[in-house]
Design a protein around this motif. Structure first.
Motif, PDB file in Angstrom:
ATOM      1  N   GLN A 194      32.668 -41.228 -25.302  1.00 20.36           N
ATOM      2  CA  GLN A 194      31.294 -41.633 -25.626  1.00 20.36           C
ATOM      3  C   GLN A 194      30.599 -42.220 -24.393  1.00 20.36           C
ATOM      4  O   GLN A 194      29.428 -41.939 -24.124  1.00 20.36           O
ATOM      5  CB  GLN A 194      31.303 -42.658 -26.768  1.00 20.36           C
TER       6      GLN A 194
ATOM      7  N   LYS B  35      20.457 -42.192 -31.697  1.00 19.42           N
ATOM      8  CA  LYS B  35      20.860 -40.843 -31.298  1.00 19.42           C
ATOM      9  C   LYS B  35      19.701 -39.861 -31.486  1.00 19.42           C
ATOM     10  O   LYS B  35      19.441 -39.021 -30.608  1.00 19.42           O
ATOM     11  CB  LYS B  35      22.078 -40.385 -32.098  1.00 19.42           C
TER      12      LYS B  35
ATOM     13  N   ALA C  20      24.920 -34.372 -25.324  1.00 18.88           N
ATOM     14  CA  ALA C  20      24.412 -35.484 -26.130  1.00 18.88           C
ATOM     15  C   ALA C  20      24.489 -35.185 -27.627  1.00 18.88           C
ATOM     16  O   ALA C  20      24.698 -36.090 -28.436  1.00 18.88           O
ATOM     17  CB  ALA C  20      22.980 -35.813 -25.726  1.00 18.88           C
TER      18      ALA C  20
ATOM     19  N   GLU D 282      26.759 -41.383 -33.541  1.00 20.06           N
ATOM     20  CA  GLU D 282      25.744 -42.434 -33.678  1.00 20.06           C
ATOM     21  C   GLU D 282      26.378 -43.744 -33.217  1.00 20.06           C
ATOM     22  O   GLU D 282      27.480 -44.086 -33.643  1.00 20.06           O
ATOM     23  CB  GLU D 282      25.297 -42.556 -35.135  1.00 20.06           C
TER      24      GLU D 282
END
Length: 464
Positions: free
Chosen positions: A216, A282, A389, A394
């Motif tokens: 992440q 997000k 991405a 989230e």
């Protein structure tokens, strides 16, 4: 003596935050002011080619990326002030070298030396030394705002100063700003009584491996690399497009950037609020990357008139400002407890690396394929970023806290597990050597009373 638990910043904390924010602003102003002018004014330098001008635009990012984390680690050993003074002197020397350079290679050498004054990590560590826990976030936000403001000012002031004093004069002003930064450190910023080992504002070598393996965080690191690569490449192409396609003299470019930055700043605010309040970060991130991609395609296909270029630049800076402002918040949310400083160090290194790559590739693309190739290259990079991405999760909507521990709490071997059991605590780490706990909390669910009782079982002061 001020109350250690006061909700108000003390005079010395205010001076520290304000002084260090100014130091950051002056230094970044010097870095950014050349962006809107080097592509046009740099053509007059001996030996200049589009590829070498691109290298001059991005060159500072190379040394900045390489030296930022090492300088931060050195400041833990020899002290913050020596590193900051040396870094500002190196930056000033680079500016003088560029000011005296009558060829493109002189400017490139100056920009490389400017970047070698990599003091960001040391300044943030000094800020931690000079502020209490409850005010550190505000103080760091002040520095973040100063960086954003310096970028906006640089886009406008850079063309105006260059019009008045030439490219050499611009670098002399940059050198003067570095000297002013040294004076601010010497006479305004207070001296620190202690040097904190602080995992929220500095790189912890033990956390580096885990940070580089976190998928992440790596998505966000690639994102900031791509964002600044696109920015630098665009600043190879946009000033030239304004001259070649729209016929706007280079002396008049300042008003385009002023218009774009003012509108772009206010236009991004509702999206920032929506992302945080509705917990849709997000969605907003993907939307902004998509807009950036569309802008580059728009510049390629329709950027042949002044109106089209101004409109495109306004939308570009709206998306850019939104991404630049929101991505550090995402790093803070995604990084594990006690890992924020290290995550931000890697993130900043990626940012400067992106600046270097973007300047170099933008110049090379323009030399070999013209403006269209630069805009297509930027669009491809945005598309790759979007693909990365889309796969990110989230982010957790949590806040990082560093809690000083009482002697009893620090000696408690099971404290981390008990902290994790508190409602609203998502992650926890106890660092015995620092007598501190790092926790990630959801402020909407947090049981503050239970948390405070664990970190300091004895009452801290009598209630009135």
């Amino acid at each position: 003596m001020h109350d250690p638990y006061s909700d108000r910043m003390s005079g010395s904390e205010t001076r520290a935050a304000g002084g260090l924010a100014l130091v950051f602003a002056f230094r970044m102003l010097g870095m950014f002011m050349v962006l809107p002018v080097l592509a046009t004014y740099g053509q007059d330098l001996a030996g200049a080619t589009p590829a070498l001008i691109g290298l001059a635009i991005g060159a500072y990012g190379l040394t900045q990326a390489v030296l930022q984390i090492p300088f931060g680690i050195i400041s833990d050993r020899i002290g913050r002030l020596p590193v900051i003074y040396i870094g500002l002197l190196i930056f000033a020397a680079g500016s003088v070298l560029a000011a005296n350079g009558d060829s493109i290679w002189g400017v490139i050498a100056g920009r490389v030396l400017q970047g070698a004054g990599a003091i960001s990590a040391a300044v943030m560590a000094l800020l931690s030394d000079l502020t209490r826990e409850q005010h550190r976030t505000k103080a760091m936000a002040a520095i973040g705002m100063s960086i954003g403001l310096s970028f906006a000012v640089a886009m406008v002031v850079g063309p105006l100063l260059t019009r008045a004093f030439g490219l050499s004069g611009l670098f002399w002003v940059t050198a003067a700003m570095a000297i002013v930064g040294i004076l601010i450190i010497a006479f305004i910023v207070p001296r620190a009584d202690v040097r904190l080992q602080h995992r929220e504002s500095g790189v912890a070598k033990q956390a580096l491996g885990a940070t580089l393996r976190n998928g992440q965080l790596l998505r966000l690191d690639f994102g900031i690399l791509a964002l600044h690569a696109v920015l630098m490449s665009s600043f190879v192409a946009l000033p030239l497009a304004l001259v070649e396609r729209a016929g706007l003299p280079k002396e008049e470019h300042w008003w385009v950037y002023l218009t774009a930055l003012l509108i772009g700043f206010f236009a991004m605010v509702p999206f920032i609020i929506y992302a945080e309040k509705k917990r849709k970060m997000k969605r907003v991130l993907l939307g902004a990357i998509s807009v950036l991609l569309i802008c580059e395609l728009f510049f390629w296909l329709f950027g042949s008139s002044l109106t089209a270029l101004v409109v495109g630049t306004v939308v570009f800076f709206t998306a850019f400002n939104l991404l630049e402002a929101s991505m550090p918040s995402l790093i803070s949310k995604v990084s594990p407890a006690g890992g924020k400083g290290t995550a931000m160090g890697v993130y900043s290194t990626s940012q400067f690396l992106g600046a270097a790559v973007g300047g170099i590739l933008g110049g090379w693309f323009y030399q070999h394929g013209g403006l269209a190739t630069v805009f297509i290259g930027c669009a491809v990079l945005c598309a790759i970023w979007l693909a990365f991405a889309v796969t990110m999760r989230e982010p957790p909507y949590v806040t990082s806290l560093r809690l000083p521990l009482s002697p009893d709490a620090a000696a408690d071997a099971g404290l981390a597990e008990r902290l994790l059991a508190v409602p609203g605590v998502a992650d926890a780490m106890v660092v015995v050597e620092e007598a501190a706990a790092y926790v990630k909390v959801d402020t909407e669910q947090l049981d503050r009373t239970s948390l405070e009782r664990l970190v300091d079982p004895a009452p801290r002061r009598a209630e009135a």
